[in-house]
Design a protein around this motif. Structure first.
Motif, PDB file in Angstrom:
ATOM      1  N   ASN A 232       0.804  -1.219   0.000  1.00 11.82           N
ATOM      2  CA  ASN A 232       0.000   0.000   0.000  1.00 11.82           C
ATOM      3  C   ASN A 232       0.836   1.267   0.000  1.00 11.82           C
ATOM      4  O   ASN A 232       0.348   2.347  -0.324  1.00 11.82           O
ATOM      5  CB  ASN A 232      -0.923   0.020   1.231  1.00 11.82           C
ATOM      6  N   ASN A 233       2.099   1.151   0.393  1.00  5.94           N
ATOM      7  CA  ASN A 233       2.923   2.344   0.563  1.00  5.94           C
ATOM      8  C   ASN A 233       3.682   2.672  -0.722  1.00  5.94           C
ATOM      9  O   ASN A 233       4.897   2.599  -0.788  1.00  5.94           O
ATOM     10  CB  ASN A 233       3.903   2.128   1.724  1.00  5.94           C
ATOM     11  N   SER A 234       2.939   3.001  -1.778  1.00  4.88           N
ATOM     12  CA  SER A 234       3.548   3.297  -3.077  1.00  4.88           C
ATOM     13  C   SER A 234       3.251   4.737  -3.469  1.00  4.88           C
ATOM     14  O   SER A 234       2.604   5.008  -4.463  1.00  4.88           O
ATOM     15  CB  SER A 234       3.025   2.334  -4.146  1.00  4.88           C
ATOM     16  N   THR A 235       3.722   5.666  -2.628  1.00  3.95           N
ATOM     17  CA  THR A 235       3.456   7.088  -2.823  1.00  3.95           C
ATOM     18  C   THR A 235       4.026   7.606  -4.134  1.00  3.95           C
ATOM     19  O   THR A 235       3.399   8.392  -4.833  1.00  3.95           O
ATOM     20  CB  THR A 235       4.082   7.891  -1.668  1.00  3.95           C
ATOM     21  N   TYR A 236       5.214   7.164  -4.493  1.00  2.00           N
ATOM     22  CA  TYR A 236       5.930   7.745  -5.617  1.00  2.00           C
ATOM     23  C   TYR A 236       5.674   6.949  -6.901  1.00  2.00           C
ATOM     24  O   TYR A 236       6.229   5.878  -7.104  1.00  2.00           O
ATOM     25  CB  TYR A 236       7.423   7.819  -5.310  1.00  2.00           C
ATOM     26  N   ASP A 237       4.803   7.475  -7.738  1.00  2.00           N
ATOM     27  CA  ASP A 237       4.478   6.879  -9.032  1.00  2.00           C
ATOM     28  C   ASP A 237       5.142   7.735 -10.106  1.00  2.00           C
ATOM     29  O   ASP A 237       4.798   8.903 -10.287  1.00  2.00           O
ATOM     30  CB  ASP A 237       2.960   6.853  -9.234  1.00  2.00           C
ATOM     31  N   MET A 238       6.121   7.161 -10.833  1.00  2.06           N
ATOM     32  CA  MET A 238       6.915   7.954 -11.753  1.00  2.06           C
ATOM     33  C   MET A 238       6.094   8.529 -12.898  1.00  2.06           C
ATOM     34  O   MET A 238       6.425   9.576 -13.447  1.00  2.06           O
ATOM     35  CB  MET A 238       8.068   7.125 -12.312  1.00  2.06           C
ATOM     36  N   ARG A 239       5.005   7.876 -13.267  1.00  5.28           N
ATOM     37  CA  ARG A 239       4.167   8.438 -14.328  1.00  5.28           C
ATOM     38  C   ARG A 239       3.536   9.745 -13.877  1.00  5.28           C
ATOM     39  O   ARG A 239       3.472  10.724 -14.623  1.00  5.28           O
ATOM     40  CB  ARG A 239       3.102   7.421 -14.738  1.00  5.28           C
ATOM     41  N   GLN A 240       3.065   9.765 -12.632  1.00  7.46           N
ATOM     42  CA  GLN A 240       2.471  10.989 -12.102  1.00  7.46           C
ATOM     43  C   GLN A 240       3.538  12.060 -11.873  1.00  7.46           C
ATOM     44  O   GLN A 240       3.327  13.242 -12.153  1.00  7.46           O
ATOM     45  CB  GLN A 240       1.736  10.702 -10.786  1.00  7.46           C
ATOM     46  N   ILE A 241       4.691  11.634 -11.370  1.00  7.19           N
ATOM     47  CA  ILE A 241       5.776  12.585 -11.101  1.00  7.19           C
ATOM     48  C   ILE A 241       6.252  13.235 -12.394  1.00  7.19           C
ATOM     49  O   ILE A 241       6.459  14.455 -12.452  1.00  7.19           O
ATOM     50  CB  ILE A 241       6.939  11.872 -10.386  1.00  7.19           C
ATOM     51  N   LYS A 242       6.413  12.438 -13.462  1.00  5.91           N
ATOM     52  CA  LYS A 242       6.853  13.005 -14.733  1.00  5.91           C
ATOM     53  C   LYS A 242       5.835  14.010 -15.253  1.00  5.91           C
ATOM     54  O   LYS A 242       6.195  15.102 -15.720  1.00  5.91           O
ATOM     55  CB  LYS A 242       7.085  11.908 -15.768  1.00  5.91           C
ATOM     56  N   ALA A 243       4.554  13.645 -15.182  1.00  6.92           N
ATOM     57  CA  ALA A 243       3.506  14.561 -15.650  1.00  6.92           C
ATOM     58  C   ALA A 243       3.536  15.864 -14.860  1.00  6.92           C
ATOM     59  O   ALA A 243       3.371  16.955 -15.422  1.00  6.92           O
ATOM     60  CB  ALA A 243       2.138  13.890 -15.526  1.00  6.92           C
ATOM     61  N   LEU A 244       3.776  15.768 -13.557  1.00 10.83           N
ATOM     62  CA  LEU A 244       3.811  16.952 -12.705  1.00 10.83           C
ATOM     63  C   LEU A 244       5.009  17.837 -13.046  1.00 10.83           C
ATOM     64  O   LEU A 244       4.880  19.053 -13.204  1.00 10.83           O
ATOM     65  CB  LEU A 244       3.865  16.536 -11.237  1.00 10.83           C
ATOM     66  N   LEU A 245       6.199  17.226 -13.164  1.00 17.12           N
ATOM     67  CA  LEU A 245       7.405  18.004 -13.451  1.00 17.12           C
ATOM     68  C   LEU A 245       7.371  18.601 -14.856  1.00 17.12           C
ATOM     69  O   LEU A 245       7.910  19.684 -15.092  1.00 17.12           O
ATOM     70  CB  LEU A 245       8.649  17.134 -13.264  1.00 17.12           C
ATOM     71  N   GLU A 246       6.748  17.894 -15.791  1.00 19.16           N
ATOM     72  CA  GLU A 246       6.571  18.461 -17.128  1.00 19.16           C
ATOM     73  C   GLU A 246       5.620  19.646 -17.081  1.00 19.16           C
ATOM     74  O   GLU A 246       5.837  20.661 -17.749  1.00 19.16           O
ATOM     75  CB  GLU A 246       6.052  17.395 -18.097  1.00 19.16           C
ATOM     76  N   ARG A 247       4.555  19.522 -16.290  1.00 16.95           N
ATOM     77  CA  ARG A 247       3.599  20.629 -16.157  1.00 16.95           C
ATOM     78  C   ARG A 247       4.275  21.852 -15.541  1.00 16.95           C
ATOM     79  O   ARG A 247       3.972  22.996 -15.904  1.00 16.95           O
ATOM     80  CB  ARG A 247       2.408  20.193 -15.278  1.00 16.95           C
TER      81      ARG A 247
END
Length: 646
Positions: A232-247
């Motif tokens: 359950n402790n999977s806070t860091y999802d690279m797909r979401q992180i990449k989308a955020l940093l690109e934004r």
């Protein structure tokens, strides 16, 4: 607290990444390296990334990543799980445990890809976090259960499954590496078909993941997929992180930074306060837009990073181009008091008719749009013909000769380097022995670039191109323009067998005289064919440390058929801008979806020591060239040029 970062082989297979496909391997390496950089940038200062056997650290892929980003290992940001508690214990157990397996010699190395991985990996020391003693037992139990489940599902006879389980239990942890396990199963007569059906490698990787179910360990989900642990402790999802940093407009920015620069800027308190907001929203699993809005209320993340980078590099910062840096540039047209450099790459000329069409539209762009009657320098970074044949080279030579005559470019101001398409691979075949294992005729082998020299380079430059890789450097300097250009070959190892083995020969750099010019007196530039990043990257980039310390400030390349603006950083004070030109003449299927033909027109302002790089695009075969707005904020205010402080 530590992160556990893992990729899943089965998911990679499903996504079309093949073990045997070199491009797939390079693509995987690029993705993982980018994600590690982003994760290091974003994660709290007291956390670490864990490299484990299921992460396949002991493979060429991850070895190359850590070689390029060694500061992450030296700094303790990347660690490896090991049972041993200290260095001496680690090496002693490694020798005792694996010595027999390593001495299996030929058969073992076949199973392990014929690479002496252990010796190479040993050159990079990373801190170890000791495992719990129960981990090995639990891992083997999970592995055996996985094998049993997969075997039954695949229709493997029950007797063979039991044999495999018995062999696994008897070989003990001493052989608990999937390569050794597969070898031991073969030694006991288990057919390869059964080993494949049992999925020994994936089953073993799954078993290792079981060791990380501890709730104190956070799982980072790679975009390449991670085995579902039910964690359950999977806070860091690279797909979401990449989308955020690109934004936020900083993904590409972070990718161009060295590991050292990332480690330097992430210690800033103001930056950590802003990243705390990002991490808080990630924990709450809120959307990218919600997270971006929240961090924007704290300040401009992109501008803060630019400021930190400028502070690191001082007044000669070559990192990220800010709006302030662009203030001297008025509009997108060329300035009157600058020296013009035309950068073309990957001409891929096949016939004279096509060349004439390309020449017409280029001449139209240079004369009618840029209003040029003369150009100071012409730089062509390889692949002048589509194939290394006489007619295509003569066509390319005619193009260069007419272009230089039309725009009054002197012969010595034309800088040429070969590309991989300029290598005659039929010639290289003749230089190998019958089994194509060794080069028997070094003289014949060097003649791979004879056609390039005889039919293209010599007609343009008035002299032959050196066939000896140690002599393959073209150099020029101008006291009047205060400019120095060094041309190098990144194709000295390319042949019919090694089509992607790009390399810069250090002997060629050392043999050059212009490397010793004073960087305060001359702006020093270099040119070759291959990039430093991405799937087609030059693997051994240690030569860049030399160029950076010798004062080279920008380098030109091509090959990937897309315009690029990257950064190589040796340290905070020695950075080199990598200026990539797209393909000038390749057809659509060789460019990729949505990528037009491109070229770069550069202005050199010697008073302010600036390069202004204008990117041009041509989207249709009979279409004109136009501005290619792809730099800075692509969503809100894209520009067709960028500025490099040199």
């Amino acid at each position: 607290m530590i992160f556990y970062y893992a990729v899943d082989r089965e998911m990679l297979d499903a996504m079309g990444f093949s073990d045997k496909d070199r491009r797939s391997q390079k693509a995987i390496e690029t993705i993982i390296e980018e994600e590690i950089k982003a994760l290091v940038f974003l994660m709290p200062l007291d956390k670490r990334i864990v490299i484990s056997p299921s992460f396949r650290f002991e493979s060429s892929t991850f070895r190359q990543i850590l070689k390029r980003n060694r500061e992450l290992a030296d700094n303790g940001v990347i660690v490896e799980y090991r049972r041993e508690s200290d260095v001496r214990d680690f090496w002693q157990k490694k020798h005792e445990t694996y010595s027999n397996a390593m001495e299996i010699s030929y058969k073992y190395y076949n199973a392990y890809g014929k690479k002496d991985i252990y010796k190479k990996v040993s050159s990079i020391w990373i801190d170890r976090i000791p495992k719990q003693k129960a981990v090995g037992v639990v891992s083997r139990d999970v592995f055996m259960q996985n094998v049993k489940t997969r075997g039954m599902a695949s229709g493997v006879p029950a007797g063979q499954i039991e044999d495999v389980l018995k062999i696994t239990d008897e070989t003990r942890e001493a052989t608990f590496l999937w390569e050794v396990e597969e070898h031991m199963l073969r030694e006991h007569g288990i057919p390869d078909k059964v080993i494949r059906q049992l999925g020994v490698r994936d089953s073993m990787n799954q078993s290792y993941l079981n060791a990380f179910l501890d709730p104190r360990i956070e799982i980072c989900r790679s975009s390449l997929g991670v085995v579902d642990l039910g964690h359950n402790n999977s806070t860091y999802d690279m797909r979401q992180i990449k989308a955020l940093l690109e934004r936020a407009g900083i993904w590409s920015m972070i990718m161009t930074l060295s590991a050292g620069n990332i480690l330097d800027i992430r210690t800033n308190r103001e930056l950590q306060d802003m990243l705390d907001v990002v991490r808080c929203h990630l924990y709450k699993k809120e959307s990218v837009m919600e997270t971006f809005k929240a961090v924007s209320e704290q300040g401009d993340l992109k501008e803060l990073i630019n400021k930190l980078l400028r502070d690191l590099a001082g007044e000669k910062s070559m990192t990220i181009i800010s709006d302030k840096t662009n203030e001297p540039v008025k509009g997108e047209m060329l300035q009157k008091d600058t020296i013009k450099l035309l950068h073309l790459s990957d001409l891929h000329f096949k016939d004279e008719a096509t060349m004439r069409k390309h020449y017409f539209y280029l001449k139209m762009d240079l004369r009618n749009i840029f209003k040029l009657s003369s150009i100071g320098y012409l730089i062509i970074s390889g692949d002048v013909s589509d194939r290394p044949v006489e007619e295509m080279y003569k066509t390319a030579a005619a193009f260069v000769q007419e272009l230089s005559a039309e725009f009054h470019i002197s012969q010595e101001h034309i800088i040429l380097v070969p590309g991989n398409h300029d290598c005659d691979r039929e010639v290289s075949k003749m230089a190998y022995d019958k089994d194509e294992k060794n080069i028997n005729d070094q003289k014949k082998y060097a003649e791979r670039y004879m056609g390039y020299s005889k039919y293209f380079y010599e007609p343009v430059k008035g002299k032959p191109y050196p066939l000896d890789s140690k002599m393959q450097h073209e150099e020029f300097y101008s006291e009047e323009d205060r400019l120095c250009i060094l041309g190098l070959s990144s194709c000295s190892r390319i042949d019919h067998k090694n089509t992607e083995d790009s390399f810069i020969c250090m002997d060629a750099i050392q043999d050059s005289s212009v490397i010793w010019l004073d960087e305060n007196e001359y702006v020093k530039l270099a040119v070759w064919h291959h990039p430093l990043s991405g799937w087609a990257a030059i693997q051994d980039i240690t030569f860049m440390d030399t160029l950076a310390n010798l004062g080279f400030r920008a380098c030109f390349h091509g090959h990937i058929h897309e315009a690029k603006n990257d950064l190589f950083s040796y340290d905070s004070y020695h950075s080199v801008r990598m200026i990539g030109a797209g393909t000038f003449g390749a057809v659509q299927k060789e460019r990729g979806d949505g990528i037009p033909r491109q070229y770069n027109m550069l202005e050199f302002d010697k008073k302010q020591r600036k390069l202004i790089v204008h990117t041009r695009k041509r989207e249709k075969d009979d279409g004109i060239w136009q501005a290619d707005a792809r730099w800075e904020d692509k969503n809100h205010n894209p520009k067709s040029f960028y500025v490099v402080e040199v």
